[in-house]
Design an enzyme around this catalytic site. Structure first.
Site, mmCIF file in Angstrom:
data_model
loop_
_atom_site.group_PDB
_atom_site.id
_atom_site.type_symbol
_atom_site.label_atom_id
_atom_site.label_comp_id
_atom_site.label_asym_id
_atom_site.label_seq_id
_atom_site.Cartn_x
_atom_site.Cartn_y
_atom_site.Cartn_z
ATOM 1 N N THR A 181 37.201 91.599 19.200
ATOM 2 C CA THR A 181 35.715 92.062 18.981
ATOM 3 C C THR A 181 35.651 93.435 20.052
ATOM 4 O OG1 THR A 181 34.723 90.195 18.325
ATOM 5 C CG2 THR A 181 33.169 91.610 19.510
ATOM 6 N N GLY A 207 33.696 82.663 17.473
ATOM 7 C CA GLY A 207 32.343 83.006 17.293
ATOM 8 C C GLY A 207 31.557 81.659 16.952
HETATM 9 N N1 GLY Z 1 33.669 86.810 17.973
HETATM 10 C C1 GLY Z 1 33.778 87.399 16.743
HETATM 11 C C2 GLY Z 1 33.654 86.577 15.617
HETATM 12 O O1 GLY Z 1 33.789 85.285 15.698
HETATM 13 O O2 GLY Z 1 33.224 86.825 14.459
#
Ligand code: GLY
Length: 323
Positions: A192, A246
């Site tokens: 990210t 995430g």
């Molecule tokens: N941190 C990015 C995702 O899990 O989408």
């Protein structure tokens, strides 16, 4: 920020108070990241170079009195355009072979955010998030509705294939023939990008942009565009951008929690960042990283992955990038 009030007497002998506005009250500050993951040795130089390019783009917008929002947009667009990072061009593909991007930008003074999720036709999702922040009565839009809103507000749409790199298509093909595995992506399983900036006038913004996890189900939304998880900014504490797994980051609402860790007088940016990552590991049972600026612009970062790509501008002069 307003300065002290001075008493001024004019030629009519009328006494009134006049606010003195100082041109510069804060030292501008900028920190960025290109994701916390198992960055292979042969990608280290490309990650560092990408972070430096993003820092320079952001700093050009920030120096000489520029706006923090322009700075984080400029920095993130460089990272989104760079295929070494999982955002915009070069994002991971979903299980059914598409790019679906998420992004958010948040303003510390008002606690307002603009977020978008599931974009397939926007080259720079941060531009769509900014359009939501500045022009939408809502704080989050998804998929076609978000794309339509972005297009109506001057953000160009592209062919979905323009976001797909041959490296990601090959990784997806390998996963399709076998089963999803990090090694098919050269260890690039998470990732990210993000930026946090404060400008001379004390305006603090944070932002995050991602292609999400590779081989995710279509429609899956991770932490990145969620206020409090992937990003948070509060003028009372500071601003944060998260990266990593995430589902774990969401469990501990990591970005907001990190800003709360800035509240005690004894806290420092590094200690707050480390405490949030400790919580991610202990309670979220996951891996990742974060960058932050406290409300005075002091940078901090932490991660529990093998590596994180990051960069910041030290004392307004030195560009530091690390992996
Ligand atoms: N941190 C990015 C995702 O899990 O989408």
């Amino acid at each position: 920020m307003r300065g002290p009030f001075f008493l001024i007497t004019d030629h009519l002998n009328f006494v009134y108070s006049h606010p003195i506005c100082y041109p510069a009250t804060m030292r501008p500050s900028l920190i960025i990241h290109g994701g916390a993951w198992d960055i292979p040795d042969d990608a280290v130089d490309a990650c560092k170079a990408g972070c430096l390019r993003a820092l320079h783009a952001g700093w050009s917008a920030l120096k000489s009195g520029g706006h923090a929002l322009d700075a984080i947009q400029a920095a993130i667009m460089v990272l989104e355009d760079d295929p070494v990072f999982d955002a915009g061009y070069g994002s991971h593909l979903t299980l059914d072979g598409h790019v679906e991007c998420d992004a958010i930008v948040m303003e510390a003074a008002t606690l307002r955010a603009g977020a978008v999720a599931g974009l397939r036709r926007v080259k720079n999702p941060i531009r769509a998030a900014r359009a939501v922040l500045e022009k939408c009565p809502h704080m989050m839009l998804i998929s076609e509705g978000a794309e339509r809103f972005a297009s109506q507000h001057g953000v160009p749409l592209c062919d979905p294939e323009e976001l797909v790199t041959s490296a990601e298509r090959e990784a997806w093909l390998r996963c399709s023939k076998d089963s999803h595995a990090a090694e098919h992506h050269r260890g690039h399983e998470q990732g990210t990008v993000g930026a946090v900036a404060v400008d001379e006038q004390g305006r603090l913004f944070a932002a995050t942009s991602t292609g999400g996890t590779c081989c995710k189900l279509s429609g899956r939304v991770g932490d990145s565009p969620l206020i409090g998880s992937g990003c948070y900014a509060d003028a009372e504490t500071g601003g944060v951008s998260s990266t990593g797994y995430g589902e774990a980051i969401m469990r501990v609402v990591m970005a907001k929690t990190a800003t709360d860790f800035l509240r005690p007088a004894s806290s420092t940016p590094t200690r707050a960042a480390q405490a949030a990552i400790q919580l991610l590991a202990n309670r979220g049972k996951g891996t990742g990283g974060l960058i932050l600026l406290d409300k005075d612009g002091n940078p901090g970062f932490a991660f529990n992955t093998p590596r994180m790509a990051y960069g910041y501008v030290k004392d307004g002069t030195q560009f530091v990038a690390g992996v």
